[in-house]
Design a protein around this motif. Sequence first.
Motif, PDB file in Angstrom:
ATOM      1  N   SER A 133       0.864  -1.188   0.000  1.00 31.60           N
ATOM      2  CA  SER A 133       0.000   0.000   0.000  1.00 31.60           C
ATOM      3  C   SER A 133       0.891   1.225   0.000  1.00 31.60           C
ATOM      4  N   ASN A 134       0.356   2.321  -0.556  1.00 34.72           N
ATOM      5  CA  ASN A 134       1.152   3.551  -0.648  1.00 34.72           C
ATOM      6  C   ASN A 134       0.180   4.731  -0.684  1.00 34.72           C
ATOM      7  N   LYS A 144      -5.316   3.861   6.770  1.00 34.10           N
ATOM      8  CA  LYS A 144      -5.679   3.502   5.386  1.00 34.10           C
ATOM      9  C   LYS A 144      -4.577   2.632   4.765  1.00 34.10           C
ATOM     10  N   ALA A 145      -3.312   2.985   5.043  1.00 36.79           N
ATOM     11  CA  ALA A 145      -2.194   2.199   4.487  1.00 36.79           C
ATOM     12  C   ALA A 145      -2.260   0.769   5.012  1.00 36.79           C
ATOM     13  N   ILE A 146      -2.625   0.625   6.281  1.00 38.30           N
ATOM     14  CA  ILE A 146      -2.718  -0.724   6.858  1.00 38.30           C
ATOM     15  C   ILE A 146      -3.898  -1.479   6.222  1.00 38.30           C
ATOM     16  N   GLU A 147      -5.052  -0.800   6.134  1.00 37.35           N
ATOM     17  CA  GLU A 147      -6.239  -1.435   5.528  1.00 37.35           C
ATOM     18  C   GLU A 147      -5.960  -1.882   4.094  1.00 37.35           C
ATOM     19  N   ASP A 148      -5.403  -0.961   3.289  1.00 38.85           N
ATOM     20  CA  ASP A 148      -5.151  -1.266   1.871  1.00 38.85           C
ATOM     21  C   ASP A 148      -4.164  -2.413   1.684  1.00 38.85           C
ATOM     22  N   SER A 149      -3.263  -2.572   2.636  1.00 33.40           N
ATOM     23  CA  SER A 149      -2.219  -3.596   2.477  1.00 33.40           C
ATOM     24  C   SER A 149      -2.767  -5.003   2.736  1.00 33.40           C
ATOM     25  N   GLY A 150      -3.877  -5.067   3.452  1.00 34.17           N
ATOM     26  CA  GLY A 150      -4.459  -6.382   3.759  1.00 34.17           C
ATOM     27  C   GLY A 150      -3.755  -7.092   4.907  1.00 34.17           C
ATOM     28  N   VAL A 151      -2.832  -6.402   5.586  1.00 36.95           N
ATOM     29  CA  VAL A 151      -2.178  -7.056   6.736  1.00 36.95           C
ATOM     30  C   VAL A 151      -2.757  -6.493   8.030  1.00 36.95           C
ATOM     31  N   LYS A 152      -2.507  -7.187   9.119  1.00 39.78           N
ATOM     32  CA  LYS A 152      -2.981  -6.684  10.420  1.00 39.78           C
ATOM     33  C   LYS A 152      -1.843  -5.901  11.050  1.00 39.78           C
ATOM     34  N   ILE A 153      -2.188  -4.872  11.799  1.00 43.13           N
ATOM     35  CA  ILE A 153      -1.143  -4.008  12.370  1.00 43.13           C
ATOM     36  C   ILE A 153      -0.160  -4.820  13.238  1.00 43.13           C
ATOM     37  N   GLU A 154      -0.667  -5.855  13.935  1.00 42.50           N
ATOM     38  CA  GLU A 154       0.214  -6.662  14.799  1.00 42.50           C
ATOM     39  C   GLU A 154       1.254  -7.440  13.986  1.00 42.50           C
ATOM     40  N   GLU A 155       1.004  -7.598  12.666  1.00 45.05           N
ATOM     41  CA  GLU A 155       1.956  -8.380  11.853  1.00 45.05           C
ATOM     42  C   GLU A 155       3.171  -7.559  11.423  1.00 45.05           C
ATOM     43  N   ILE A 156       3.105  -6.240  11.594  1.00 38.81           N
ATOM     44  CA  ILE A 156       4.200  -5.373  11.150  1.00 38.81           C
ATOM     45  C   ILE A 156       5.465  -5.662  11.967  1.00 38.81           C
TER      46      ILE A 156
END
Length: 357
Positions: free
Chosen positions: A34-35, A69-81
């Motif tokens: 996402s960007n 929005k960047a997290i949502e668009d990427s399809g990953v969960k914030i805890e996975e970062i």
Amino acid sequence: MNKKPLILGIESSCDETAASIITENSQGNPIVLSNIVSSQVDVHKKFGGVVPELAARSHLEKIDWIVQKAIEDSGVKIEEIDAVASTAGPGLIVCLSVGLSFGKAVALSLNKPFIAVNHLEGHALSPKLNSELNYPYLFLLISGGHSQYLSVKNLSEYKRLGTTIDDAIGEAFDKTAKLLGIEFPGGPQIEILAKKGDPNKYNLPKPIINKGGCNLSFAGLKTAILKITKKIKTDQEKFDLAASFQRTIIEILYKKTKIAFVDFEKQIKPKEKNFVVAGGVAANKEIRKMLINVCKEENYQPIFPPIELCGDNAAMIAMVGLEKFKLKQFDKLDHPAKPRWPLDEGAIFLKGAGVKL
Ligand code: KG4
Ligand code: ZN
């Protein structure tokens, strides 16, 4: 299978609030998941330039939903970062502080490493987001605040070969646009107007073209353009001046790039001759065309980021974060915002009256 790193990048050094998530594929090539970039052009337009206080307020208002929005668009969960990378400089301190503090807070709450990124290194690594790029390489940074030739030996190993002694190229484009009555930021508009004009109509100065190695100077151009604009009456004359200005910039960069090639080869003796061009002005198609031609003439491989990643964005900040994450180069949460942060910290300051070249 080892989990591939997921990096959150955050950028707020000037008038773009941006967040991005990147990772890499099994071959180790980066993938942008996402960007998100939110520009403040409308906030600053009526003032003819970026107003730091307004820029900082706008970053504060937007930063959380841009990151969300960047997290949502990427399809990953914030805890996975796996790590958070924020721009820490150079830039406007009130603006830097917003993205930097936000990034630190996210890293702290997730208990993940924090990486402080030099915005200029983000530009230097931006072509890695879409093409293979090996060290060493020659780097031309052409943005609104900087114009420099640097040899890049490795991650965070820069040697400046030349720099502007006054205005940056983007600044010259924006000032010329202002003199022609074009709204801020005028750089991209000059490129459009230049298409309708005669590039040979006006003869403009090329400061320090025959001295100072690959150092650059553009302030004299502005003075010459100011004089001409006072006499201009028709739209066609405006187009001709835009085209003549752009042609002059192209001629300066043609000559100085050839000098930079020689300096780079003297210093590095590279096996592959790679030439990376990045920063907002690298979006200019005529400048790109000329630089590709110089590369053909001198056997260099030209490497540009995609047009949409030439301007300020957070994918390039995450890219630096990814490289540093793999080397476990993390920063402490008390890392300062650095309004001035040159890529080559050893290079002497070359701006202002009395500079000796
Ligand atoms: O890299 P950037 O987005 O921000 C800085 O870090 O400075 O660069 C912005 C600069 C502005 O001066 C803008 O007018 C210029 O890049 N610019 C262009 C073009 N697109 C952006 N200048 C000439 N031609 C363009 N197409
Ligand atoms: Zn920039």
